[in-house]
Design an enzyme around this catalytic site. Structure first.
Site, short mmCIF file in Angstrom:
data_model
loop_
_atom_site.label_atom_id
_atom_site.label_comp_id
_atom_site.label_asym_id
_atom_site.label_seq_id
_atom_site.Cartn_x
_atom_site.Cartn_y
_atom_site.Cartn_z
N ASN A 107 0.78 -1.35 0.13
CA ASN A 107 -0.25 -0.11 -0.09
C ASN A 107 0.95 1.38 0.06
OD1 ASN A 107 -1.85 2.33 0.50
ND2 ASN A 107 -3.07 1.01 2.02
N ARG B 271 -2.63 -1.97 -3.31
CA ARG B 271 -3.42 -0.94 -3.46
C ARG B 271 -3.31 0.16 -4.66
NH1 ARG B 271 -3.85 4.30 -0.19
NH2 ARG B 271 -5.91 5.23 -1.00
N HIS C 150 -10.36 6.20 -1.10
CA HIS C 150 -10.71 5.52 0.00
C HIS C 150 -11.81 4.14 -0.04
CE1 HIS C 150 -9.36 9.62 1.73
NE2 HIS C 150 -8.38 8.67 1.89
N ARG D 237 -5.10 19.52 0.86
CA ARG D 237 -5.76 19.73 -0.46
C ARG D 237 -7.06 20.65 0.02
NH1 ARG D 237 -6.10 13.04 -0.57
NH2 ARG D 237 -4.05 12.63 -1.54
N GLU E 199 -8.22 -2.44 5.62
CA GLU E 199 -7.80 -2.26 4.32
C GLU E 199 -6.96 -3.62 3.76
OE1 GLU E 199 -7.51 2.39 2.88
OE2 GLU E 199 -6.42 1.72 4.55
#
Length: 400
Positions: free
Chosen positions: A10, A91, A179, A235, A384
């Site tokens: 990941n 991922r 996500h 962001r 995850e």
């Protein structure tokens, strides 16, 4: 099924996280986990822990490039101390408009996903690099891509179609979300009692929210790229396009080329905005909370903007879902920042969201809503890596 060690990779813009699971005989047992952090900085760390949390590797190496960082991981995992992986799961935020399904990785598939680097510019370059290196450094092992965008594929056309000229829609310009593997893991952990109307908020340095109906994504806050949606660590989140045009014109006045101007604008919107840009201090919620305690007004405004924006999104998704049965907080901030959860929910009583202050003080998995709250509010850490392992096992069965 015999032993089936699965390696999960990941990657982020400055880190590579990994874990090793035993997935044979129906098991899902984590054997090891680790990370290389601080790639491209002077704060490099490389660590690996076993299933009991004992550190097997704990180093502070120089990590000037992703190449050096991933070689450390590959060399360690190829040693006799770790099982040879039978499969590797990667991922990926988005594979663009042509790669929508989790699948076996081939060199041609990597090339195709790389065509759409602009859809996740902070994540795709390092992700495709690691895929190529995994094929080279750990040969003969099947690699699979697991997409965040896979969970969001169920959004209806009205949610997916942007109000832009059709020529750009035809190029694949639409919301892909992010996500998604985290949201998928929340639904997985809620089984068999998945609520009909669920809002999940993945809050971390990157933050997003999804509206989920009967376990499937109805809408999500992030758009074409992870820059959209709610305010994040660095962001902007959703913003008037005129603001970006204004900044772009100001950059162009310095005499740079069109490509350089676009790169600088991307840096402003993705790396210098959000909590960092507003506070002029940090994108780390822990540091911002400390600054607020010391009376820092800019830190207070930045965090207020973060929690206020999230509350607005919850309200809009409440309308889309036609009501709400459960709100779930996940991600680093969602799981660990008590104050953010309280501030987000403070004005949502009209939606049936009532927190219990004592329950909300708990850390880790918990139900934090009051007994009389019409909407259940829970804290559920994401899983995850486990979801990626599940996808890898399923996909291996398709190629065997």
């Amino acid at each position: 099924m015999p032993s089936l060690p699965v390696l999960v990779l990941n990657s982020g813009s400055s880190s590579i996280k990994f874990s090793v699971y035993e997935a044979g005989n129906g098991e899902r047992t984590k054997l090891h986990e680790g990370a290389v952090d601080g790639i491209g900085t002077d704060l490099g760390k490389f660590w690996i822990k076993d299933a009991e949390g004992k550190k097997l590797v704990d180093r502070t190496p120089d990590l000037p490039t992703p190449a050096i960082a991933f070689k450390l991981v590959a060399d360690a995992l190829r040693s006799a101390d770790f099982p040879t992986p039978a499969a590797i799961g990667h991922r990926m935020v988005s594979g663009g408009p042509t790669v929508l399904e989790n699948q076996l990785i081939t060199p041609a598939l990597i090339d195709e996903m790389e065509r759409y680097t602009a859809f996740a510019p902070l994540h795709t370059p390092i992700a495709v690099y690691i895929m190529r290196e995994a094929l080279r450094l750990i040969p003969g092992v099947p690699n699979f891509v697991c997409l965040d965008s896979y969970f969001h594929r169920t959004m209806p056309e009205v949610a997916k179609h942007m109000p832009i000229p059709e020529e750009y829609s035809a190029m694949g310009v639409r919301p892909y979300g992010a996500h998604g593997i985290s949201y998928e893991s929340i639904v997985y952990q809620l089984q068999p009692n998945v609520p009909e109307r669920l809002i999940a908020a993945h809050l971390g340095n990157g933050a997003s929210i999804s509206a989920i109906r009967n376990g499937e994504c109805l809408d999500t806050s992030m758009g074409l790229t992870p820059t959209g949606g709610i305010v994040s660590g660095t962001r902007t989140g959703d913003i008037d396009p005129g603001v970006l045009l204004f900044i772009l014109r100001k950059i162009a006045e310095t005499g740079v080329s069109a490509e350089e101007a676009a790169d600088k604008l991307e840096t402003v919107a993705s790396k210098k905005a959000g909590l960092l840009g507003m506070s002029e201090l940090s994108n780390d919620m822990r540091e911002l909370r400390e600054a607020i305690a010391q009376g820092n007004a800019k830190a207070r405004l930045a965090v207020d903007k973060f929690t206020w924006t999230i509350a607005k999104w919850i309200g809009s998704f409440f309308a889309e879902l036609g009501g709400l049965d459960m709100l779930v907080f996940t991600g680093g901030i969602g799981v660990n920042d008590i104050a953010s959860r309280a501030e987000i929910c403070a004005g949502l009583g009209a939606l049936g969201i009532v927190l219990d202050q004592e329950r909300n003080s708990a850390r880790g998995p918990a139900t934090i809503s009051a007994e009389n709250s019409p909407v259940t509010v829970r804290v559920i850490p994401p899983a995850e890596d486990l979801m990626i392992v599940n996808h890898v096992v399923r996909l291996m069965g398709q190629i065997s």
